[in-house]
Write a protein that holds these residues in place. Sequence first.
Motif, PDB file in Angstrom:
ATOM      1  N   TYR A  66       0.860  -1.178   0.000  1.00  0.00           N
ATOM      2  CA  TYR A  66       0.000   0.000   0.000  1.00  0.00           C
ATOM      3  C   TYR A  66       0.893   1.222   0.000  1.00  0.00           C
ATOM      4  N   SER A  67       0.398   2.299  -0.566  1.00  0.00           N
ATOM      5  CA  SER A  67       1.140   3.548  -0.590  1.00  0.00           C
ATOM      6  C   SER A  67       0.149   4.685  -0.445  1.00  0.00           C
ATOM      7  N   SER A  68       0.464   5.603   0.451  1.00  0.00           N
ATOM      8  CA  SER A  68      -0.403   6.777   0.556  1.00  0.00           C
ATOM      9  C   SER A  68       0.004   7.742  -0.546  1.00  0.00           C
ATOM     10  N   SER A  69      -0.963   8.362  -1.132  1.00  0.00           N
ATOM     11  CA  SER A  69      -0.676   9.236  -2.270  1.00  0.00           C
ATOM     12  C   SER A  69       0.176  10.420  -1.842  1.00  0.00           C
ATOM     13  N   GLY A  70       1.115  10.738  -2.689  1.00  0.00           N
ATOM     14  CA  GLY A  70       1.911  11.933  -2.450  1.00  0.00           C
ATOM     15  C   GLY A  70       3.269  11.690  -1.825  1.00  0.00           C
ATOM     16  N   TYR A  75       3.623   0.869   2.590  1.00  0.00           N
ATOM     17  CA  TYR A  75       3.038   0.322   3.803  1.00  0.00           C
ATOM     18  C   TYR A  75       2.563  -1.099   3.536  1.00  0.00           C
ATOM     19  N   PHE A  76       2.519  -1.889   4.579  1.00  0.00           N
ATOM     20  CA  PHE A  76       2.123  -3.288   4.479  1.00  0.00           C
ATOM     21  C   PHE A  76       1.185  -3.621   5.626  1.00  0.00           C
ATOM     22  N   LYS A  77       0.155  -4.403   5.335  1.00  0.00           N
ATOM     23  CA  LYS A  77      -0.682  -4.934   6.401  1.00  0.00           C
ATOM     24  C   LYS A  77      -0.001  -6.201   6.903  1.00  0.00           C
ATOM     25  N   ARG A  78       0.263  -6.231   8.196  1.00  0.00           N
ATOM     26  CA  ARG A  78       1.044  -7.315   8.789  1.00  0.00           C
ATOM     27  C   ARG A  78       0.478  -8.686   8.446  1.00  0.00           C
ATOM     28  N   LEU A  79      -0.832  -8.865   8.621  1.00  0.00           N
ATOM     29  CA  LEU A  79      -1.433 -10.176   8.367  1.00  0.00           C
ATOM     30  C   LEU A  79      -1.334 -10.569   6.897  1.00  0.00           C
ATOM     31  N   GLU A  80      -1.529  -9.615   5.991  1.00  0.00           N
ATOM     32  CA  GLU A  80      -1.394  -9.910   4.561  1.00  0.00           C
ATOM     33  C   GLU A  80       0.042 -10.281   4.210  1.00  0.00           C
ATOM     34  N   LEU A  81       0.984  -9.620   4.843  1.00  0.00           N
ATOM     35  CA  LEU A  81       2.390  -9.913   4.598  1.00  0.00           C
ATOM     36  C   LEU A  81       2.733 -11.322   5.079  1.00  0.00           C
ATOM     37  N   LEU A  82       2.225 -11.697   6.242  1.00  0.00           N
ATOM     38  CA  LEU A  82       2.457 -13.053   6.748  1.00  0.00           C
ATOM     39  C   LEU A  82       1.815 -14.095   5.841  1.00  0.00           C
ATOM     40  N   GLU A  83       0.618 -13.804   5.349  1.00  0.00           N
ATOM     41  CA  GLU A  83      -0.041 -14.726   4.410  1.00  0.00           C
ATOM     42  C   GLU A  83       0.780 -14.846   3.131  1.00  0.00           C
ATOM     43  N   TRP A  84       1.293 -13.737   2.624  1.00  0.00           N
ATOM     44  CA  TRP A  84       2.093 -13.745   1.406  1.00  0.00           C
ATOM     45  C   TRP A  84       3.360 -14.582   1.599  1.00  0.00           C
TER      46      TRP A  84
END
Length: 112
Positions: A66-70, A75-84
Amino acid sequence: MVKILTEFKEMLISIASDLKELKETVRISTILNKEVLDVNEAAVLTGYKVSYLHKLSSVGTDLPIYSSSGNGKLYFKRLELLEWMTKHKRNNFNDFQNQVDDYFSKKGKKVA
């Protein structure tokens, strides 16, 4: 007097080492309890270098980023990163043996 100073110096070195370990433990504990991680925290969690995470983000992998515009920060969601990280399970010997057994049972042959 020299002996006392030497012992005191050794105690200070030991305390500094223990404090460094404690700070690292607190840092990792904080990362494990956060929902959203920055790229540095994601590097600690995954064991990858920050530069490698940046490379993965730029080559179109399935890494959940994820990236905030500008600001361009990642950024990474911890649970998604662990799943990946655990998405591609490697077969162990028992898994392989079961696949062989299944193959031969479908062919009507028995494996010794």
